[in-house]
Motif scaffolding. Structure first.
Motif, mmCIF file in Angstrom:
data_model
loop_
_atom_site.group_PDB
_atom_site.id
_atom_site.type_symbol
_atom_site.label_atom_id
_atom_site.label_comp_id
_atom_site.label_asym_id
_atom_site.label_seq_id
_atom_site.Cartn_x
_atom_site.Cartn_y
_atom_site.Cartn_z
ATOM 1 N N PRO A 448 0.736 -1.215 0.178
ATOM 2 C CA PRO A 448 -0.147 0.051 0.186
ATOM 3 C C PRO A 448 0.819 1.226 -0.029
ATOM 4 C CG PRO A 448 0.135 -0.933 2.074
ATOM 5 C CD PRO A 448 0.946 -1.829 1.394
ATOM 6 N N VAL A 449 0.619 2.452 -0.701
ATOM 7 C CA VAL A 449 1.245 3.551 -0.870
ATOM 8 C C VAL A 449 0.088 4.684 -0.961
ATOM 9 C CG1 VAL A 449 2.648 5.019 -2.403
ATOM 10 C CG2 VAL A 449 2.977 2.445 -2.281
ATOM 11 N N GLY A 456 10.962 9.565 -4.662
ATOM 12 C CA GLY A 456 12.161 8.776 -4.122
ATOM 13 C C GLY A 456 11.794 8.227 -2.831
ATOM 14 N N ALA A 457 10.475 8.204 -2.350
ATOM 15 C CA ALA A 457 10.162 7.557 -1.049
ATOM 16 C C ALA A 457 10.486 6.016 -1.186
ATOM 17 C CB ALA A 457 8.773 7.783 -0.821
ATOM 18 N N PHE A 493 8.623 3.567 -11.137
ATOM 19 C CA PHE A 493 9.314 2.967 -9.985
ATOM 20 C C PHE A 493 10.814 2.668 -10.052
ATOM 21 C CE2 PHE A 493 5.098 1.616 -10.048
ATOM 22 C CZ PHE A 493 4.389 2.050 -8.856
ATOM 23 N N SER A 494 11.654 2.417 -9.039
ATOM 24 C CA SER A 494 13.036 2.297 -9.235
ATOM 25 C C SER A 494 13.364 1.259 -8.132
ATOM 26 C CB SER A 494 13.875 3.541 -9.190
ATOM 27 O OG SER A 494 15.210 3.156 -8.962
ATOM 28 N N ILE A 495 14.342 0.414 -8.274
ATOM 29 C CA ILE A 495 14.721 -0.737 -7.456
ATOM 30 C C ILE A 495 16.115 -0.721 -7.394
ATOM 31 C CG2 ILE A 495 14.801 -2.595 -9.110
ATOM 32 C CD1 ILE A 495 13.752 -4.331 -6.740
ATOM 33 N N TYR A 503 11.343 1.945 -4.732
ATOM 34 C CA TYR A 503 11.151 3.346 -4.537
ATOM 35 C C TYR A 503 10.320 3.906 -5.654
ATOM 36 C CZ TYR A 503 15.770 3.189 -1.995
ATOM 37 O OH TYR A 503 16.871 2.830 -1.207
ATOM 38 N N ALA A 504 9.526 5.048 -5.142
ATOM 39 C CA ALA A 504 8.699 5.688 -6.043
ATOM 40 C C ALA A 504 9.485 6.795 -6.695
ATOM 41 C CB ALA A 504 7.364 6.139 -5.458
#
Length: 790
Positions: A448-449, A456-457, A493-495, A503-504
């Motif tokens: 959940p977001v 960057g969260a 998104f980034s991982i 990360y978002a």
């Protein structure tokens, strides 16, 4: 109690003598009578007592002139010097009117109020057992703070057959005692003596104090070491291990300290062969194997052991020892590793040879026959290849992740009685291969977001495990590309490729994007690489970040709506309907309505759920012609957001024209308005050419207006009246209603009803129609459209 008074006419000093420790309040003397003073004048003359350089222990009665004890006096405290034989307190008596000063002194006499006391409760003496009788030893004397006959008079010693005391007198008259040895001591019989020394003073009654005398008898070397036995016979099997204990000799010495410390050694009668074969520990008497012995070589060993103490004049004792050798099966089987392969890969095939071993036994017959085996729990097997040669094979598939290495113990046992055995342990190390796929703890992650997140969260950490080693264990994480509305997942998104932190990359809006579904892959660095993926479901959580939007009644300028209603309106008539929408989720978008201001609370009511404003009664002549209603629309979020609208109502005396039926006209076609009809009639004098031009223009516009593919043709119902008013375009959006109806009035004058179905998620059109005095077709230029996409 005796009190003495002596008048010294020369020095004018009065002397008194009293014993110490008199009770408080005791009268010492009558100063008035002793000094020749009139008792009646003492109070008037302010008689007082002044102590010279002493604490105030006495005081005088100003009425009677009696000198009395104010606080108990301790002579030993007041006159602490032992040499002082007398103790005085000097005082002055002062009188006024006229001033006179009398000097006198009090002598404090000693009483026997202190018992003798030794400086230490116990006196320790060390006396050698070789000390001759008559030897003297000084003792600590006792002290008594009293003086004279009350001081220490004598000493007494508890009964002892070895000791006595002699009392001596010092130059100052003090008493002390010396301890005298009456009989020689023997430490081996009694190692210590406990005596009690008592000091008694000469007071009546007498007081006493005691101290304990502890005499420790010091040892002298007067006893020789002794063995438990004079001779020993020991049976020893051949080939006893080197270092094994043959026997532990024990000699004792009754003395203590260094006189009882014993040193063991061989005598000159012990052969060199025996001394080479057996070792003797000089400190504890242990005899151990120094060399291997064989029954066939030597059968009997004789030795003589001497025990010597470590005293100044050392004494010794000795014993004889005979060791008899017995024959046994004394040759152990032997194992030899001829070849061994380690490390090996964990995927080594079954039945592969990893080691070759040979076995042997120097004995003959059954004692020379051997059996070889390994643990049954190991995935290996022994196979005989030739005489006394064996191959170690892999019997089961190996897995380094379960067991990284094996300690293989090969055991060989002969068939003697008792059987002898030998073993050899080899360690087989397994090399890793890339045979394990990275595994995530879960196959599906729901994350959940909350919307309006910061770019960057950190959303979550997705970590996979790989039980392999080194490069086969190093994992790299990445998002499997997937496009959503021409947007790549890597733009959303980034991982972190090293630790799997997700990360978002943007701020999400629940009203636009509600969820994302994509895959994340974890890939190791082996050759060839192995990988696995996991499904990630991102759910955007709604925040109450949208203020309700009031869409009806429509406001042309600001938030104020002005309406006119007839004063003849009936009770329960719908005056207006406030409609607000909220683009948040269902929970946050739930709208309730209430009055913030109502000019007359008895005249209008508001439904809190549908926003309908109705009359509660008919208008009376007393009611104001102008009414103002302020309605607030509030959502269900935390905190709640709201919007307001002001409705100004004016009552008029105009007859209401109504239509019994609502004429439904398809929205996809042009409708002529009443305005066009009246214009044609009013402009009859206009040239026919102008009319033709206007008709051509209307026809062209009708051709442009086509039914939308996303919004199928629907029917509109129009109610008009003589009143001139205009309702502009309104935009209505609903997330969960299939269609929505906008009612601006029921049968009120000057209101328009536009009704059409609105499919969820589809495009729809709301037409705003101008008003005139009659019913005509709607002009295409007055219509407006709204695009709505899910």
């Amino acid at each position: 109690m005796f009190i003495f008074a002596i008048l010294d006419t020369v020095s004018s000093v009065t002397h008194y003598s009293i014993p110490e420790e008199m009770e408080e309040g005791s009268v010492v003397a009558n100063l008035a009578s002793d000094l020749g003073l009139d008792e009646k004048t003492l109070s008037r003359r302010n008689m007082r007592l002044d102590i010279i350089s002493n604490k105030k222990y006495l005081d005088v009665n100003k009425e009677t002139g009696e000198l009395y004890i104010l606080e108990k006096m301790d002579r030993e405290y007041l006159c602490s010097s032992k040499t002082a034989t007398t103790c005085f307190i000097k005082m002055e008596v002062i009188l006024e009117n006229p001033v006179r000063i009398f000097n006198f002194e009090i002598e404090i006499e000693d009483i026997n109020d202190n018992a003798p006391q030794f400086r230490r409760d116990s006196i320790h003496l060390d006396i050698s057992e070789s000390t001759a009788a008559g030897e003297r030893f000084s003792l600590s004397n006792a002290v008594d703070p009293d003086i004279g006959s009350n001081s220490i008079k004598t000493y007494y010693l508890s009964e002892s057959e070895h000791f006595d005391i002699e009392i001596l007198t010092g130059r100052d008259g003090s008493k002390f005692a010396d301890l005298i040895l009456k009989k020689p001591l023997d430490r081996e019989k009694q190692a210590s003596h406990n005596l009690i020394l008592t000091a008694v003073d000469g007071g009546v009654p007498a007081r006493s104090g005691t101290a304990s005398i502890i005499v420790r008898v010091l040892d002298t070397n007067d006893n020789a070491p002794q063995f438990d036995k004079d001779s020993y016979n020991i049976y020893l099997t051949e080939n006893a291990p080197i270092g094994s204990l043959v026997m532990k000799l024990n000699a004792t010495d009754k003395d203590e300290g260094s006189n009882s410390d014993i040193h063991y050694s061989y005598s000159l009668y012990t052969s060199e062969k025996t001394q080479q074969t057996f070792s003797l520990n000089p400190d504890n008497g242990e005899i151990r194997m120094k060399e291997m012995i064989n029954y066939e070589d030597f059968r009997i060993y004789d030795m003589e052991i001497i025990a010597t103490d470590k005293g100044v004049n050392s004494l010794f004792g000795k014993c004889k020892l005979k060791i008899l050798i017995t024959d046994i099966n004394d040759n152990h089987p032997e194992i030899s590793i001829k070849s061994f392969s380690s490390p090996v890969k964990e995927d080594i095939p079954v039945n592969t040879v990893i080691a070759v071993v040979s076995v042997s036994d120097k004995d003959s017959g059954e004692n020379g026959q051997v059996d070889i085996h390994i643990s049954d729990d190991l995935p290996f097997a022994l196979k005989e290849s030739s005489d006394n040669y064996y191959e170690l094979l892999v019997s089961e598939p190996l897995d380094r992740e379960k067991v990284p290495e094996y300690d293989i113990t090969i055991t060989v046992t002969d068939r003697g009685n008792p059987p002898l055995s030998d073993n050899e342990t080899i360690t087989l190390e397994l090399l890793d291969i890339n045979d394990n796929v990275p595994q995530f703890p879960q196959t599906f992650y729901t994350i959940p977001v909350m919307e309006n997140n910061a770019p960057g969260a950190l959303l979550s950490s997705l970590t996979a495990l790989d039980p392999d080693l080194h490069e086969n264990q190093y994992l790299v994480y990445f998002i499997i590309e997937k496009e959503i509305v021409n947007t790549s997942m890597s733009m959303l998104f980034s991982i972190n490729p090293e630790n799997g932190n997700l990360y978002a990359l943007k701020t999400f809006d629940y009203e636009i994007e509600k969820e994302f579904l994509f895959h994340i892959e974890a890939r190791d660095s082996g050759v060839p690489p192995l990988s696995s993926n996991v499904t990630v479901h991102i759910i955007i959580m709604d925040q109450n970040d949208n203020t309700p939007l009031i869409v009806s009644p429509w406001r042309a300028h600001g938030s104020v709506v002005e309406e006119k209603i007839p004063r003849s309106t009936d009770k329960g008539t719908l005056i207006a309907k406030v409609i607000a929408i909220d683009s948040d989720s269902v929970h946050n978008s739930r709208i309730t309505y209430q009055f913030l201001h109502n000019t007359d609370a008895t005249l209008f009511s508001l439904d809190q759920y549908n926003g309908e404003i109705r009359t509660m009664r008919m208008f009376s002549y007393r009611d104001s012609r102008h009414q103002q209603l302020v309605v607030i629309a509030k959502d269900n979020g935390e905190p709640a957001l709201s919007a307001t609208v002001t409705v100004k109502l004016s009552t008029v005396e105009i007859a209401l024209k109504t239509y019994a039926d609502m004429t439904e006209v398809p929205l996809g076609y042009d409708i002529f308005s009443d305005l066009n009809l009246y214009l044609v009639i009013g402009l009859g004098s206009v040239s026919f050419l102008l009319l033709i031009t206007l008709l051509v223009t209307i026809v062209l516009k009708c051709q442009k207006t086509k039914p939308s593919k996303a919004a199928p043709p629907c029917r509109n119902s129009v109610i008009s009246s003589e009143r001139n008013s205009t309702i502009a375009d309104s935009t209505l959006v609903s997330n969960d209603a299939y269609w929505y109806s906008l009612f601006l009035a029921e049968t009120r004058k000057g209101k328009l009803v536009v009704r059409q179905p609105v499919p969820k998620g589809a495009r729809y059109i709301v037409s705003s129609l101008p008003r005139s005095t009659g019913l005509t077709e709607t002009s295409d230029s007055a219509a407006s459209t709204l695009q709505y996409s899910k």
